[in-house]
Design a protein around this motif. Sequence first.
Motif, PDB file in Angstrom:
ATOM      1  N   GLU A 116       0.816  -1.204   0.000  1.00 26.57           N
ATOM      2  CA  GLU A 116       0.000   0.000   0.000  1.00 26.57           C
ATOM      3  C   GLU A 116       0.857   1.264   0.000  1.00 26.57           C
ATOM      4  N   SER A 117       2.037   1.208   0.643  1.00 24.01           N
ATOM      5  CA  SER A 117       2.908   2.385   0.699  1.00 24.01           C
ATOM      6  C   SER A 117       3.378   2.824  -0.684  1.00 24.01           C
ATOM      7  N   MET A 118       3.372   1.909  -1.661  1.00 27.46           N
ATOM      8  CA  MET A 118       3.794   2.257  -3.018  1.00 27.46           C
ATOM      9  C   MET A 118       2.827   3.217  -3.687  1.00 27.46           C
ATOM     10  N   LEU A 119       1.583   3.270  -3.204  1.00 22.83           N
ATOM     11  CA  LEU A 119       0.555   4.044  -3.882  1.00 22.83           C
ATOM     12  C   LEU A 119       0.598   5.529  -3.544  1.00 22.83           C
ATOM     13  N   VAL A 120       1.513   5.926  -2.655  1.00 24.58           N
ATOM     14  CA  VAL A 120       1.592   7.334  -2.259  1.00 24.58           C
ATOM     15  C   VAL A 120       2.185   8.176  -3.386  1.00 24.58           C
ATOM     16  N   ASP A 121       3.213   7.653  -4.040  1.00 25.13           N
ATOM     17  CA  ASP A 121       3.895   8.390  -5.106  1.00 25.13           C
ATOM     18  C   ASP A 121       3.811   7.614  -6.428  1.00 25.13           C
ATOM     19  N   ASN A 122       4.036   8.329  -7.516  1.00 28.11           N
ATOM     20  CA  ASN A 122       4.128   7.708  -8.852  1.00 28.11           C
ATOM     21  C   ASN A 122       2.903   6.872  -9.207  1.00 28.11           C
ATOM     22  N   VAL A 123       1.730   7.336  -8.794  1.00 32.63           N
ATOM     23  CA  VAL A 123       0.517   6.550  -8.996  1.00 32.63           C
ATOM     24  C   VAL A 123       0.245   6.334 -10.477  1.00 32.63           C
ATOM     25  N   GLU A 124       0.406   7.357 -11.284  1.00 35.78           N
ATOM     26  CA  GLU A 124       0.117   7.220 -12.714  1.00 35.78           C
ATOM     27  C   GLU A 124       1.037   6.196 -13.375  1.00 35.78           C
ATOM     28  N   ASP A 125       2.303   6.183 -12.966  1.00 33.28           N
ATOM     29  CA  ASP A 125       3.244   5.203 -13.501  1.00 33.28           C
ATOM     30  C   ASP A 125       2.854   3.799 -13.066  1.00 33.28           C
ATOM     31  N   ILE A 126       2.429   3.659 -11.809  1.00 38.30           N
ATOM     32  CA  ILE A 126       1.998   2.358 -11.286  1.00 38.30           C
ATOM     33  C   ILE A 126       0.785   1.852 -12.064  1.00 38.30           C
ATOM     34  N   ILE A 127      -0.196   2.729 -12.280  1.00 40.07           N
ATOM     35  CA  ILE A 127      -1.404   2.354 -13.017  1.00 40.07           C
ATOM     36  C   ILE A 127      -1.058   1.919 -14.434  1.00 40.07           C
ATOM     37  N   ALA A 128      -0.191   2.679 -15.099  1.00 35.29           N
ATOM     38  CA  ALA A 128       0.178   2.360 -16.495  1.00 35.29           C
ATOM     39  C   ALA A 128       0.849   0.989 -16.570  1.00 35.29           C
ATOM     40  N   LYS A 129       1.745   0.695 -15.629  1.00 35.07           N
ATOM     41  CA  LYS A 129       2.439  -0.592 -15.654  1.00 35.07           C
ATOM     42  C   LYS A 129       1.491  -1.738 -15.302  1.00 35.07           C
ATOM     43  N   MET A 130       0.621  -1.511 -14.327  1.00 31.93           N
ATOM     44  CA  MET A 130      -0.357  -2.545 -13.981  1.00 31.93           C
ATOM     45  C   MET A 130      -1.265  -2.847 -15.163  1.00 31.93           C
ATOM     46  N   THR A 131      -1.719  -1.801 -15.826  1.00 36.63           N
ATOM     47  CA  THR A 131      -2.617  -1.972 -16.964  1.00 36.63           C
ATOM     48  C   THR A 131      -1.940  -2.757 -18.085  1.00 36.63           C
ATOM     49  N   ALA A 132      -0.669  -2.435 -18.343  1.00 36.51           N
ATOM     50  CA  ALA A 132       0.065  -3.122 -19.407  1.00 36.51           C
ATOM     51  C   ALA A 132       0.231  -4.607 -19.088  1.00 36.51           C
ATOM     52  N   LEU A 133       0.481  -4.938 -17.829  1.00 37.79           N
ATOM     53  CA  LEU A 133       0.660  -6.335 -17.445  1.00 37.79           C
ATOM     54  C   LEU A 133      -0.675  -7.074 -17.341  1.00 37.79           C
ATOM     55  N   ARG A 134      -1.706  -6.348 -16.939  1.00 40.42           N
ATOM     56  CA  ARG A 134      -3.040  -6.972 -16.904  1.00 40.42           C
ATOM     57  C   ARG A 134      -3.497  -7.363 -18.303  1.00 40.42           C
ATOM     58  N   GLU A 135      -3.090  -6.590 -19.286  1.00 44.67           N
ATOM     59  CA  GLU A 135      -3.481  -6.879 -20.671  1.00 44.67           C
ATOM     60  C   GLU A 135      -2.952  -8.229 -21.151  1.00 44.67           C
ATOM     61  N   VAL A 136      -1.828  -8.678 -20.566  1.00 44.29           N
ATOM     62  CA  VAL A 136      -1.294  -9.992 -20.951  1.00 44.29           C
ATOM     63  C   VAL A 136      -1.733 -11.074 -19.972  1.00 44.29           C
ATOM     64  N   GLY A 137      -2.494 -10.686 -18.922  1.00 43.20           N
ATOM     65  CA  GLY A 137      -3.083 -11.677 -18.027  1.00 43.20           C
ATOM     66  C   GLY A 137      -2.494 -11.781 -16.640  1.00 43.20           C
ATOM     67  N   VAL A 138      -1.439 -11.027 -16.329  1.00 44.85           N
ATOM     68  CA  VAL A 138      -0.831 -11.082 -14.999  1.00 44.85           C
ATOM     69  C   VAL A 138      -1.788 -10.485 -13.964  1.00 44.85           C
ATOM     70  N   SER A 177     -10.012   6.757  -4.148  1.00 49.24           N
ATOM     71  CA  SER A 177     -10.226   7.141  -5.541  1.00 49.24           C
ATOM     72  C   SER A 177      -9.180   6.490  -6.440  1.00 49.24           C
ATOM     73  N   TYR A 178      -7.929   6.399  -5.953  1.00 43.72           N
ATOM     74  CA  TYR A 178      -6.892   5.705  -6.708  1.00 43.72           C
ATOM     75  C   TYR A 178      -7.146   4.199  -6.706  1.00 43.72           C
ATOM     76  N   LEU A 179      -7.599   3.675  -5.561  1.00 36.72           N
ATOM     77  CA  LEU A 179      -7.835   2.238  -5.446  1.00 36.72           C
ATOM     78  C   LEU A 179      -8.854   1.768  -6.485  1.00 36.72           C
ATOM     79  N   LYS A 180      -9.835   2.603  -6.780  1.00 39.25           N
ATOM     80  CA  LYS A 180     -10.837   2.255  -7.794  1.00 39.25           C
ATOM     81  C   LYS A 180     -10.214   2.188  -9.186  1.00 39.25           C
ATOM     82  N   ARG A 181      -9.168   2.980  -9.411  1.00 36.32           N
ATOM     83  CA  ARG A 181      -8.532   3.016 -10.729  1.00 36.32           C
ATOM     84  C   ARG A 181      -7.478   1.929 -10.909  1.00 36.32           C
TER      85      ARG A 181
END
Length: 344
Positions: free
Chosen positions: A206-228, A243-247
């Motif tokens: 959870e502590s990772m979500l304080v900073d660099n949220v947009e970068d985290i979301i972009a990387k998660m989305t890219a990996l989710r697209e391949v099924g991770v 609000s971030y948790l929903k995204r």
Amino acid sequence: RLVCEKIVAAFENPFNLNHYQHYTSPSIGVALFDYDAPSLAEELLRRADMAMYKAKEAGRNGYQFFDTLMETELLQRVALEADLHIAIEAQQFQLHFQPQYNQQHEIVGAEALIRWQHPERGLIMPSQFITMAESSGQIVQIGHWVLQKACQVLLQWSARPQLRSLVLSVNVSPKQYLQPDFVQEVKRMVTETGIHPGRLKLELTESMLVDNVEDIIAKMTALREVGVCFSLDDFGTGYSSLSYLKRLPFDQLKIDQSFVRDMLNGHDHQSIVNAIISLGQSLQLEVLAEGVETDAQLRLLTELGCQAFQGYYFTRPLAIELFEQWVEHNTGKAAKARALEQML
């Protein structure tokens, strides 16, 4: 001590500097004269510096006196850090696995936990070296090894009927996740091993979500697209905006073991666990409780609607051979129980 306390007290109020008001808090290290010490001035400064960093570790705005234990700890840390460099090159690590269960007490996955098999000190637990690896930057190389090894294990399990459906969770360090090539690295490992990407679950804190949220979301989305898949580890111990948790495309929330441990000791702790489970359900996320140690905890978590569990109540983390035997034994027991239920 009186002098140190006066200095700390002097910084309690703001002060003006170049027409601006400033706030600060001191960390003070103190070394006493020792006429037997070689190179007296340099040695005193070195000891005072060591004590100052100890004061910072204690929370700043305070003071520490040097003692020989600090030096012993420093020497041990330097030696361990040097050994860690060797460990990375020689791959002295191994993974242990703690099974994860569903409400029917069936093993549905496992968490991969690193251990350091030191040639002289024996098995070293992550609590003794992970923080040091984080601060030195060595965690990136260690994290790479863990991910690579986890994919290799999933490949081995894919050929075994009782293991092929398990999901393997891997903890990811913030420094590792924020590497520019992290997504490409994970995709490459998945492609090269040919594993089902949905069997790999990356755990972020959870502590990772304080900073660099947009970068985290972009990387998660890219990996989710391949099924991770993704899990939010230690939920409730840090800060995360709903609000971030929903995204963020998580699949699972993990209730921190501190809440599980204390939930039978008072209504407040139980309410926190209940709130986390309700939040997970509202966000359509699976909720897993870690640190389950007693039957009473398991029963209450089940009553509250928790869907998955892990902890010493079931078993401690096991080396891979023992884990595989554990799964096969428990899978056989579960199959016999289901067959008996059908007969009745």
